[in-house]
Design an enzyme around this catalytic site. Structure first.
Site, mmCIF file in Angstrom:
data_model
loop_
_atom_site.group_PDB
_atom_site.id
_atom_site.type_symbol
_atom_site.label_atom_id
_atom_site.label_comp_id
_atom_site.label_asym_id
_atom_site.label_seq_id
_atom_site.Cartn_x
_atom_site.Cartn_y
_atom_site.Cartn_z
ATOM 1 C CG HIS A 427 -2.207 0.741 1.008
ATOM 2 N ND1 HIS A 427 -2.457 1.499 -0.118
ATOM 3 C CD2 HIS A 427 -3.324 0.867 1.785
ATOM 4 C CE1 HIS A 427 -3.654 2.045 -0.028
ATOM 5 N NE2 HIS A 427 -4.202 1.676 1.104
ATOM 6 C CG ASP A 431 -2.968 5.126 -4.126
ATOM 7 O OD1 ASP A 431 -2.326 5.019 -3.059
ATOM 8 O OD2 ASP A 431 -2.854 6.079 -4.912
#
Length: 456
Positions: A427, A431
């Site tokens: 992450h 995204d």
């Protein structure tokens, strides 16, 4: 026309394995052998570097599996010892990632490297020593002896196996003869050049090493203990370390989706016989998922990228790693340039790598690199899981078992073969939007493979 003639050259240092390097150079009839001991970037261990000239470029054949490290070794800037030594001789130094070198050697089979591990001795005896195990491997564990004192061996016949962090490597006999003595024990940690056996070249007299006297235990009451402790294999320790490092480094998040396998399974059912008749390999489901992953990576290139310090490296190639569970542990061989392969080539590549993985014959090169991993827990019956990223990649796709479930199709409830798929991603780089789009693309392609033909 210039005729390239392979010329054998040998070089070595002390009792470390000697290397026979075969190569050709188109602009000079006298090939130049290149070998030296490398001390670079804090690595004080001796490292042998072997390469060859093709045209006016120096190509690295043995290096770290890390591409950036390989490039540093042959950089044009002259900061490395390689650039300095080769450059001082008047040869231009080019930069090549390790994956390009591997591809080059595979593309030009007359140019190859052959290694034979031995340490010459005088008289009728010769030592069998641990061979060079790869640029990134400094030691290993003596896993087993395939031959014993008194056994007859032929030249290059495996006599022992060394287990490393990545692969199992054979120690071959340098000469034909009879095993005179074993000088190492199973479980010993050994380095390249370590002597493990003595071989008599004459083979006329068999000298059997005296067996170790083992004390005879007196009969005693059965132990009530119900557990035993065994040491972890080097491969298991390596897997444990890498997975924990992955968990500590990445900001891992997993997103899920489900796939209706009806179309892909029908495609396989309709064409499996014709596919096998033409290509000589069975049509499976993995090639469909590899093609879907390639399409998704092309649609979302950030998933194929990786963080490097404060920079992002966007790879212009797609190498798919396939997780394979073996009795000795998890290995992840690589399907290189998967974006250039058709279904048959992918199936053949997977079959070859899976066979090598199960018999322990995978090479370091076949597991080096990889930009994205696919793990199929469905072959073991897994319904759902959250796979762990394989560093230095940024994402991994988890496949699972196919289960017939009631689904609503055109307003009616019908049974459908369904599979849950999972994408674990870093992450820090990817995204949620890109991750969901990526997994959605895989779902769309698997549910309607015609999208691959139309590129939609």
């Amino acid at each position: 026309m210039i005729l390239l003639k392979p010329v054998p050259l040998s070089f070595g240092l002390g009792i470390v394995p000697l290397f026979s390097l075969y190569f050709s150079r188109s602009f000079d009839p006298n090939p130049f052998p290149f070998s030296y001991i490398l001390k670079h970037r804090g690595y004080n261990k001796r490292r042998k570097l072997c390469g060859l000239f093709q045209g006016e470029e120096f190509l690295l054949l043995h290096s770290s599996s890390n591409e950036a490290y390989a490039k540093t070794l042959v950089s044009r800037k002259g900061t490395s010892q390689v650039a300095g030594i080769v450059g001082s001789l008047g040869f231009p130094v080019g930069s090549r990632p390790l994956r390009d070198v591997i591809s080059f050697v595979q593309r030009y089979p007359p140019i190859f490297v052959h290694t034979r591990s031995f340490s010459a001795d005088s008289g009728e005896l010769v030592d069998a020593v641990v061979p060079f195990m790869g640029e990134s491997i400094t030691d290993g564990t003596l896993a087993s002896f395939l031959k014993h004192p008194g056994d007859r061996v032929e030249v290059d016949e495996p006599i022992a196996q060394i287990e490393t962090d990545k692969v199992t490597i054979d120690v071959s006999s340098p000469e034909a003869g009879v095993i005179e003595q074993l000088v190492a024990k199973v479980g010993d940690t050994v380095e390249p050049g370590t002597k493990i056996a003595v071989i008599s070249k004459s083979g006329g007299v068999t000298h059997v090493a005296p067996s170790e006297d083992k004390p005879i235990k007196e009969a005693s009451e059965p132990s009530p203990a119900k557990a035993k402790k065994v040491p972890m294999t080097r491969l298991r320790k390596r897997v444990a370390t890498r997975l924990k490092d992955s968990q500590n480094t990445f900001a891992m998040l997993t997103t899920f989706n489900e796939v209706d396998m009806t179309s892909l399974m029908k495609l396989r059912s309709d064409y499996k016989d014709a596919f096998f008749e033409k290509h000589g390999v069975k049509l499976g489901l993995m090639s469909g998922f590899v093609k879907a992953a390639v399409s998704a990576l092309q649609n979302q290139p950030i998933v194929n990228a990786v963080i490097d310090g404060d920079d992002i490296i966007y790879r212009d190639y797609i190498d798919i790693s396939i997780a394979v569970g073996t009795p000795k542990g998890l290995v992840v061989p690589v399907i290189r340039n998967a974006d250039r392969m058709n279904f048959a080539e992918i199936e053949k590549g997977i079959n070859i790598l899976a066979k090598k993985a199960n018999d322990g014959s995978l090479s370091i090169d076949e597991m080096a690199g990889g930009s994205f991993t696919i793990s199929n827990g469905g072959v073991y019956g897994s319904l759902l899981s959250t796979p762990i990223i394989n560093p230095p990649q940024s994402a991994i796709l988890g496949m699972h078992s196919i289960v017939s479930r009631p689904m609503v199709v055109s307003g009616e409830v019908v049974p459908r073969p369904m599979m849950y798929i999972a994408l674990t991603y870093d992450h820090r780089l990817i995204d949620g939007r890109e991750a969901v789009f990526f997994l959605r693309r895989i779902k769309d392609v698997v549910e309607d493979p015609r999208r691959l033909l139309l590129d939609v």
